[in-house]
Design a protein around this motif. Structure first.
Motif, mmCIF file in Angstrom:
data_model
loop_
_atom_site.group_PDB
_atom_site.id
_atom_site.type_symbol
_atom_site.label_atom_id
_atom_site.label_comp_id
_atom_site.label_asym_id
_atom_site.label_seq_id
_atom_site.Cartn_x
_atom_site.Cartn_y
_atom_site.Cartn_z
ATOM 1 N N GLU A 64 61.667 37.660 -66.530
ATOM 2 C CA GLU A 64 61.989 36.261 -66.033
ATOM 3 C C GLU A 64 61.092 35.351 -66.538
ATOM 4 O OE1 GLU A 64 61.110 35.427 -62.153
ATOM 5 O OE2 GLU A 64 62.153 33.466 -62.182
ATOM 6 N N GLY A 92 64.098 29.482 -66.744
ATOM 7 C CA GLY A 92 64.983 29.645 -65.735
ATOM 8 C C GLY A 92 65.854 30.750 -65.862
ATOM 9 N N SER A 94 66.515 34.888 -66.874
ATOM 10 C CA SER A 94 65.959 36.236 -66.746
ATOM 11 C C SER A 94 67.044 37.268 -67.139
ATOM 12 C CB SER A 94 65.865 36.623 -65.127
ATOM 13 O OG SER A 94 66.765 36.233 -64.419
ATOM 14 N N ASP B 142 73.601 32.081 -64.990
ATOM 15 C CA ASP B 142 72.238 32.669 -64.567
ATOM 16 C C ASP B 142 71.216 31.614 -64.447
ATOM 17 O OD1 ASP B 142 73.901 35.125 -64.868
ATOM 18 O OD2 ASP B 142 72.826 35.908 -66.677
ATOM 19 N N ALA B 143 71.276 30.697 -65.000
ATOM 20 C CA ALA B 143 69.845 29.916 -65.235
ATOM 21 C C ALA B 143 69.743 29.201 -63.647
ATOM 22 C CB ALA B 143 70.159 28.752 -66.085
ATOM 23 N N SER B 144 68.697 28.801 -63.384
ATOM 24 C CA SER B 144 68.203 28.307 -62.160
ATOM 25 C C SER B 144 68.810 26.960 -61.863
ATOM 26 C CB SER B 144 66.581 28.048 -62.059
ATOM 27 O OG SER B 144 65.967 27.799 -63.213
ATOM 28 N N ASP B 145 69.017 26.244 -62.941
ATOM 29 C CA ASP B 145 69.671 25.153 -62.970
ATOM 30 C C ASP B 145 70.868 25.256 -63.923
ATOM 31 O OD1 ASP B 145 70.547 22.650 -62.958
ATOM 32 O OD2 ASP B 145 68.721 21.476 -63.348
ATOM 33 N N THR B 146 71.953 25.548 -63.368
ATOM 34 C CA THR B 146 72.968 25.789 -64.574
ATOM 35 C C THR B 146 73.554 24.716 -65.217
ATOM 36 O OG1 THR B 146 74.639 26.028 -62.613
ATOM 37 C CG2 THR B 146 73.880 27.950 -63.462
#
Lengths: 126, 289
Positions: A64, A92, A94, B142-146
């Motif tokens: 990640e 961001g 992974s 998948d990104a934390s902030d797409t």
């Protein structure tokens, strides 16, 4: 006029099929049951943790990016030979991949980090 | 946004550059008729890459990394051959070009070569396309902030395409002799970069493990995670820390080829007898380009 696109798409189809076949052939991505899981974070300092150990057998590498722009790639090497890798892991993102490793010493490599290389020790099968 | 922008730019700019130069080349050679075929090839390549990336995602498979690196290596080497051919062709024709009216050179480029270039545009897109498509989908899903990641990735690709378009526009406007000289030199570095990158991908494909020691530290120039670093890696194939093998093959290609492109016509090797009659030219006195 029409001939060339047809020929091109044929070439394309051949490439595509070869690619798909290659993909299906190496279904190493299916996580084997009982695989040991190793988690790594990409940081400015490289792969964290810098060293890890696992018993011989299938190992799932979970990687990640924990907020670095310097490191976006994670590799597992044996000597100079790349066994497995994950590329293009921006902040961001992974990813994971699995390898079946025998007992021995391996290198984890995070190009761009201030500590690029770390050790992976694979011991006797448990 | 910046992290995904930088990666999309790096992955996209090489293909964009090659397609841009091929398009300009074909137009300069009066082969506008082949442009439609070239675009068809590019479109098929894009569709193929996106399609495969979507299928892989739907069935939950990863991109087979080794095979994908192998594919990049093979196409990379074909690209080096094609680009070298373009450089040699341009160099040869840059000399005789004044005698021939511009645009009249159309016949000089055999249609077989034209088709090879059309095919090259297709391969150039295919080469980075798979990895880029997989990356784009990951950024969106998948990104934390797409939103930010997706927007960055799309803008990166747009920037890459814009660079290719700029090169095409510039290539069409330059006068022909200068176009050949300038693109010839750019292409030398592009091809050298492709060669070094192919060695890199061959290593990642598990085909080549020699000469992996670090030769240079170019991180001051090719800064990972920056836009300039992406452009240098994407367009010129420069890695932040090239290995001995990569650096050697880059120089072995780039130095002789750059000399070949830049060598002034007047200083070409000529028969010894003639050369003796003329006084030695002081160093640096080159023919006006």
């Amino acid at each position: 006029m029409i001939r060339i696109p047809v020929r091109l798409s044929l070439t394309a189809a051949v490439f595509g099929l070869a690619f798909a076949a290659a993909g299906c052939g190496s279904s190493s991505e299916d996580v084997p049951t009982g695989a040991k899981k190793l988690s790594f974070k990409l940081t400015d300092d490289g792969c964290v943790p810098h060293s890890a150990s696992a018993p011989a057998g299938p190992i799932l590498f979970e990687v990640e990016n924990a907020g670095t722009s310097a490191v976006t790639e994670f590799e597992v090497l044996e000597g100079d030979s790349v066994l497995g890798e994950k590329e293009n892991l921006a902040e961001g993102l992974s990813g994971s991949f699995s390898l079946d490793l025998e007992e021995g010493k391996y290198t984890i490599y995070c190009p761009g980090g201030s500590t690029e290389r770390g050790a992976l020790t694979v011991g006797e099968a448990s | 946004m910046i992290p995904t922008f930088v990666i999309a730019l790096r992955e996209g700019v090489e293909a964009s550059l090659i397609v841009g130069i091929i398009a300009a080349f074909l137009v300069r050679e009066g082969r506008q008729d082949t442009m439609r075929q070239m675009w068809a090839g590019v479109a098929v390549a894009v569709a193929l890459c996106v399609g495969i990336a979507v299928i892989l995602r739907v069935i939950g498979e990863q991109l087979p990394q080794r095979e994908q690196e192998g594919l990049e290596t093979v196409i990379g080497l074909i690209a080096v051959a094609a680009v070298t051919y373009m450089i040699v062709w341009m160099r040869r024709n840059a000399r005789g070009i004044k005698k021939v009216l511009e645009g009249n050179a159309a016949n000089a480029l055999a249609s077989g070569s034209t088709m090879a270039l059309v095919g090259m545009a297709f391969l150039a897109v295919l080469r980075e396309g798979f990895e880029t498509s997989v990356f784009m989908l990951a950024a969106f899903q998948d990104a934390s902030d797409t939103t930010a990641a997706g927007a960055g990735a799309v803008l990166g690709l747009v920037a890459a395409v814009a660079i290719g378009l700029g090169i095409y526009r510039g290539g069409v406007r330059l006068n022909l002799t200068r176009f050949f000289r300038v693109t010839g030199l750019i292409l030398v570095f592009v091809a050298a970069g492709l060669l070094a990158t192919s060695l890199h991908t061959a290593h990642e494909a598990g085909w080549f493990d020699s000469l992996q020691g670090q030769a240079l530290d170019l991180t001051w120039l090719v800064q990972p995670g920056t836009i300039s670093g992406s452009l240098l890696t994407g367009m010129l194939g420069l890695q932040p820390t090239p290995t001995v093998g990569e650096a050697a093959i880059y120089l072995l290609y780039a130095v002789p080829m750059a000399l070949y492109v830049l060598w002034p016509d007047r200083l070409r090797l000529r028969p010894l007898a003639r050369a003796r009659r003329q006084p030695a030219r002081p160093a640096g006195a080159e023919s006006p380009a």
